[in-house]
Design a protein around this motif. Structure first.
Motif, PDB file in Angstrom:
ATOM      1  N   VAL A   1      -0.332   9.642   9.861  1.00  0.00           N
ATOM      2  CA  VAL A   1       0.049   9.727   8.456  1.00  0.00           C
ATOM      3  C   VAL A   1      -0.545   8.562   7.675  1.00  0.00           C
ATOM      4  CG1 VAL A   1       2.171  10.950   9.035  1.00  0.00           C
ATOM      5  CG2 VAL A   1       2.251   8.486   8.649  1.00  0.00           C
ATOM      6  N   LEU A   2      -0.801   7.456   8.349  1.00  0.00           N
ATOM      7  CA  LEU A   2      -1.414   6.323   7.678  1.00  0.00           C
ATOM      8  C   LEU A   2      -2.911   6.534   7.489  1.00  0.00           C
ATOM      9  CD1 LEU A   2       0.375   3.413   9.582  1.00  0.00           C
ATOM     10  CD2 LEU A   2       0.896   4.292   7.314  1.00  0.00           C
ATOM     11  N   ASP A   3      -3.519   7.287   8.403  1.00  0.00           N
ATOM     12  CA  ASP A   3      -4.972   7.510   8.343  1.00  0.00           C
ATOM     13  C   ASP A   3      -5.356   8.754   7.545  1.00  0.00           C
ATOM     14  OD1 ASP A   3      -5.237   5.311   9.986  1.00  0.00           O
ATOM     15  OD2 ASP A   3      -5.341   6.489  11.832  1.00  0.00           O
ATOM     16  N   GLY A   4      -4.333   9.610   7.259  1.00  0.00           N
ATOM     17  CA  GLY A   4      -4.600  10.892   6.625  1.00  0.00           C
ATOM     18  C   GLY A   4      -4.996  10.787   5.162  1.00  0.00           C
TER      19      GLY A   4
ATOM     20  N   PRO B   1      15.362  18.173  11.986  1.00  0.00           N
ATOM     21  CA  PRO B   1      15.021  16.779  12.286  1.00  0.00           C
ATOM     22  C   PRO B   1      13.519  16.537  12.373  1.00  0.00           C
ATOM     23  CG  PRO B   1      16.925  17.427  13.569  1.00  0.00           C
ATOM     24  CD  PRO B   1      16.448  18.672  12.867  1.00  0.00           C
ATOM     25  N   ASP B   2      12.776  17.482  12.947  1.00  0.00           N
ATOM     26  CA  ASP B   2      11.321  17.306  13.023  1.00  0.00           C
ATOM     27  C   ASP B   2      10.692  17.248  11.639  1.00  0.00           C
ATOM     28  OD1 ASP B   2      11.208  17.194  15.786  1.00  0.00           O
ATOM     29  OD2 ASP B   2      10.850  19.350  16.026  1.00  0.00           O
ATOM     30  N   ALA B   3      11.182  18.078  10.716  1.00  0.00           N
ATOM     31  CA  ALA B   3      10.634  18.072   9.358  1.00  0.00           C
ATOM     32  C   ALA B   3      11.032  16.801   8.616  1.00  0.00           C
ATOM     33  CB  ALA B   3      11.117  19.306   8.599  1.00  0.00           C
ATOM     34  N   ARG B   4      12.292  16.391   8.762  1.00  0.00           N
ATOM     35  CA  ARG B   4      12.757  15.165   8.109  1.00  0.00           C
ATOM     36  C   ARG B   4      11.981  13.946   8.582  1.00  0.00           C
ATOM     37  NH1 ARG B   4      18.203  13.964  10.384  1.00  0.00           N
ATOM     38  NH2 ARG B   4      16.840  13.233  12.057  1.00  0.00           N
ATOM     39  N   ASP B   5      11.720  13.895   9.901  1.00  0.00           N
ATOM     40  CA  ASP B   5      11.163  12.693  10.531  1.00  0.00           C
ATOM     41  C   ASP B   5       9.678  12.826  10.829  1.00  0.00           C
ATOM     42  OD1 ASP B   5      13.829  11.944  10.484  1.00  0.00           O
ATOM     43  OD2 ASP B   5      14.168  12.367  12.606  1.00  0.00           O
ATOM     44  N   PHE B   6       8.965  13.707  10.110  1.00  0.00           N
ATOM     45  CA  PHE B   6       7.573  13.975  10.451  1.00  0.00           C
ATOM     46  C   PHE B   6       6.699  12.726  10.419  1.00  0.00           C
ATOM     47  CE2 PHE B   6       7.234  13.987   5.851  1.00  0.00           C
ATOM     48  CZ  PHE B   6       5.953  13.509   5.597  1.00  0.00           C
TER      49      PHE B   6
ATOM     50  N   THR C   1       0.845  -1.192   0.000  1.00  0.00           N
ATOM     51  CA  THR C   1       0.000   0.000   0.000  1.00  0.00           C
ATOM     52  C   THR C   1       0.880   1.242   0.000  1.00  0.00           C
ATOM     53  OG1 THR C   1      -1.717  -1.157   1.271  1.00  0.00           O
ATOM     54  CG2 THR C   1      -1.834   1.257   1.193  1.00  0.00           C
ATOM     55  N   GLN C   2       0.572   2.184  -0.875  1.00  0.00           N
ATOM     56  CA  GLN C   2       1.326   3.432  -0.961  1.00  0.00           C
ATOM     57  C   GLN C   2       0.518   4.577  -0.354  1.00  0.00           C
ATOM     58  OE1 GLN C   2       2.868   4.360  -4.861  1.00  0.00           O
ATOM     59  NE2 GLN C   2       3.019   6.558  -4.433  1.00  0.00           N
ATOM     60  N   HIS C   3       1.192   5.396   0.465  1.00  0.00           N
ATOM     61  CA  HIS C   3       0.598   6.603   1.030  1.00  0.00           C
ATOM     62  C   HIS C   3       1.417   7.798   0.538  1.00  0.00           C
ATOM     63  CE1 HIS C   3      -1.704   4.217   4.054  1.00  0.00           C
ATOM     64  NE2 HIS C   3      -0.631   3.446   4.021  1.00  0.00           N
ATOM     65  N   ASP C   4       0.779   8.757  -0.116  1.00  0.00           N
ATOM     66  CA  ASP C   4       1.461   9.963  -0.575  1.00  0.00           C
ATOM     67  C   ASP C   4       1.307  11.045   0.485  1.00  0.00           C
ATOM     68  OD1 ASP C   4       2.341   8.964  -3.108  1.00  0.00           O
ATOM     69  OD2 ASP C   4       0.270   9.119  -3.809  1.00  0.00           O
ATOM     70  N   LEU C   5       2.425  11.409   1.109  1.00  0.00           N
ATOM     71  CA  LEU C   5       2.421  12.306   2.258  1.00  0.00           C
ATOM     72  C   LEU C   5       2.997  13.663   1.886  1.00  0.00           C
ATOM     73  CD1 LEU C   5       3.872   9.840   4.939  1.00  0.00           C
ATOM     74  CD2 LEU C   5       1.497  10.073   4.153  1.00  0.00           C
ATOM     75  N   SER C   6       2.453  14.704   2.500  1.00  0.00           N
ATOM     76  CA  SER C   6       2.962  16.057   2.309  1.00  0.00           C
ATOM     77  C   SER C   6       2.972  16.754   3.662  1.00  0.00           C
ATOM     78  CB  SER C   6       2.101  16.835   1.319  1.00  0.00           C
ATOM     79  OG  SER C   6       2.611  18.142   1.125  1.00  0.00           O
ATOM     80  N   HIS C   7       4.154  17.230   4.044  1.00  0.00           N
ATOM     81  CA  HIS C   7       4.321  17.908   5.330  1.00  0.00           C
ATOM     82  C   HIS C   7       4.779  19.334   5.077  1.00  0.00           C
ATOM     83  CE1 HIS C   7       5.452  18.497   9.531  1.00  0.00           C
ATOM     84  NE2 HIS C   7       6.620  18.947   9.121  1.00  0.00           N
TER      85      HIS C   7
ATOM     86  N   THR D   1       8.798   3.757  14.596  1.00  0.00           N
ATOM     87  CA  THR D   1       7.348   3.591  14.519  1.00  0.00           C
ATOM     88  C   THR D   1       6.745   4.677  13.653  1.00  0.00           C
ATOM     89  OG1 THR D   1       7.313   2.674  16.771  1.00  0.00           O
ATOM     90  CG2 THR D   1       5.211   3.434  15.861  1.00  0.00           C
ATOM     91  N   VAL D   2       6.014   4.275  12.630  1.00  0.00           N
ATOM     92  CA  VAL D   2       5.331   5.229  11.761  1.00  0.00           C
ATOM     93  C   VAL D   2       4.093   5.759  12.472  1.00  0.00           C
ATOM     94  CG1 VAL D   2       4.113   5.512   9.566  1.00  0.00           C
ATOM     95  CG2 VAL D   2       6.206   4.134   9.670  1.00  0.00           C
ATOM     96  N   ARG D   3       3.890   7.055  12.409  1.00  0.00           N
ATOM     97  CA  ARG D   3       2.754   7.686  13.079  1.00  0.00           C
ATOM     98  C   ARG D   3       1.441   7.231  12.448  1.00  0.00           C
ATOM     99  NH1 ARG D   3       3.266  13.288  11.781  1.00  0.00           N
ATOM    100  NH2 ARG D   3       1.392  13.576  13.059  1.00  0.00           N
ATOM    101  N   GLU D   4       0.493   6.884  13.297  1.00  0.00           N
ATOM    102  CA  GLU D   4      -0.821   6.447  12.805  1.00  0.00           C
ATOM    103  C   GLU D   4      -1.506   7.550  12.010  1.00  0.00           C
ATOM    104  OE1 GLU D   4      -2.404   3.607  12.812  1.00  0.00           O
ATOM    105  OE2 GLU D   4      -0.823   2.514  13.870  1.00  0.00           O
TER     106      GLU D   4
END
Length: 365
Positions: free
Chosen positions: A362-365, A327-332, A7-13, A357-360
């Protein structure tokens, strides 16, 4: 254990501001775009991988599911062969290998660096700039990094005239380890044409840098011109580095065989995968070449490279730091953030698999 799907999630921070990376001239970056991949299995374990992306980036979870479903993630070599087929039809897939090792480590209850034969010892870090800036700006940037505890920095240059930045930093920080990156190995050009240096220009810059006692000059020439790298290396006393965006492990060996670099830098998330990176590091050591991989991707890519560096006892870890790229932006996308310790080092995570651990959200967004 079998892979049951991808499953692919396209994330934007959103970043807290913007900056203009030297490798994407004319395109200020105000968001951090990531393609995050989940490898599901017929067990309770899920493996995670991530790749740099752009807004509206390509989707290829379909081809990955087609090629990988039913495979055992422990059979890394067989999966790599399948990924070679994916490489023919779409974007580079080598980041997916970090998800395999995430699964294998979780199944074994061990961190990846241990499975690769390494220890969790801290690795000295150098602060890696993203912009060129002017002299005053880079002096302020360097002072901020020193105040944060870094004992080494990487400065970016775009033209021969930018050597003056290095001169100013060396004069103001005589005891600081300094790396210089020209970013001529590759570039993403949104506007205009890629600006390359000729071998003559690269040699002129290298010789201008010789009195400044820099650690290495990175990617002064196009990445595929191994012969030009070897010739430059023979004609200057400045160590030459490169290899962060080569086309797979085999080209890393080609660059080593050509005698092109003093420092080789394949990114586990872009070029080599994890075990492939360990192999390149061993081959480099046999030739007296240092192994210091590129890490400027995202939190998962940073973790994967840390495990490789820990496995091979790398002398340095690249630590991206160009506010608002922090680091916060890299590891969001992660629950945890990788930070510098009091000794100017960073350590690989010691949990099972990649240990993050991947943040829930970002997976639910």
């Amino acid at each position: 254990m079998q892979i049951t799907g991808v499953t692919q999630h396209d994330l934007s921070h959103a970043l807290e501001g913007s900056f203009e990376p030297n490798w994407i001239p004319g395109y200020p970056q105000s968001t951090h775009e990531v393609a995050l991949f989940e490898l599901d299995t017929d067990t309770e374990h899920t493996g995670y991988a991530a790749s740099p992306s752009f807004a509206g980036g390509l989707r290829y979870d379909g081809p990955l599911s087609l090629f990988l479903t039913g495979m055992d993630p422990h059979d890394v070599d067989a999966v790599r062969r399948k990924l070679a087929s994916v490489d023919l039809i779409g974007p580079r897939p080598w980041h997916v290998l970090m998800a395999l090792w995430d699964l294998v480590g979780k199944d074994a209850g061990k961190p990846v660096y241990e499975l690769l034969g390494g220890s969790g010892d801290p690795i000295p870090a150098y602060a890696s700039a993203g912009e060129v800036g002017d002299v005053d700006d880079r002096l302020a940037w360097t002072q901020a990094r020193v105040d944060e505890g870094f004992e080494a920095v990487k400065l970016r240059i775009a033209s021969p005239e930018d050597v003056r930045i290095v001169e100013a930093v060396r004069e103001s920080f005589p005891d600081l380890e300094v790396v210089v990156d020209a970013n001529k190995g590759w570039a993403v050009r949104v506007m205009g044409e890629e600006e390359r240096w000729s071998p003559k220009t690269a040699l002129s810059v290298a010789r201008d840098l010789e009195p400044l006692d820099i650690r290495w000059l990175e990617e002064p020439l196009p990445r595929h011109d191994h012969a030009a790298y070897a010739d430059l290396r023979e004609r200057t006393d400045v160590p030459i580095a490169g290899g962060e965006f080569l086309d797979g492990v085999s080209e890393c060996y080609d660059l080593l065989d050509a005698g092109g670099v003093d420092v080789i830098q394949p990114d586990a998330a872009i070029v080599s995968g994890l075990r492939g990176g360990v192999g390149v590091a061993a081959a480099a050591r046999e030739r007296g070449v240092e192994f210091v991989p590129h890490t400027w991707t995202n939190g998962l890519g940073f973790a994967a490279n840390l495990h490789v560096m820990a496995a091979v006892d790398a002398p340095y870890c690249e630590f991206p730091m160009e506010p608002p790229w922090t680091p916060d932006a890299r590891d969001f996308l992660l629950e945890e953030t990788f930070e510098l310790d009091d000794d100017g080092c960073v350590s690989p995570p010691d949990g099972p698999g990649l240990g993050v651990t991947v943040r829930e959200e970002v997976l639910d967004g």
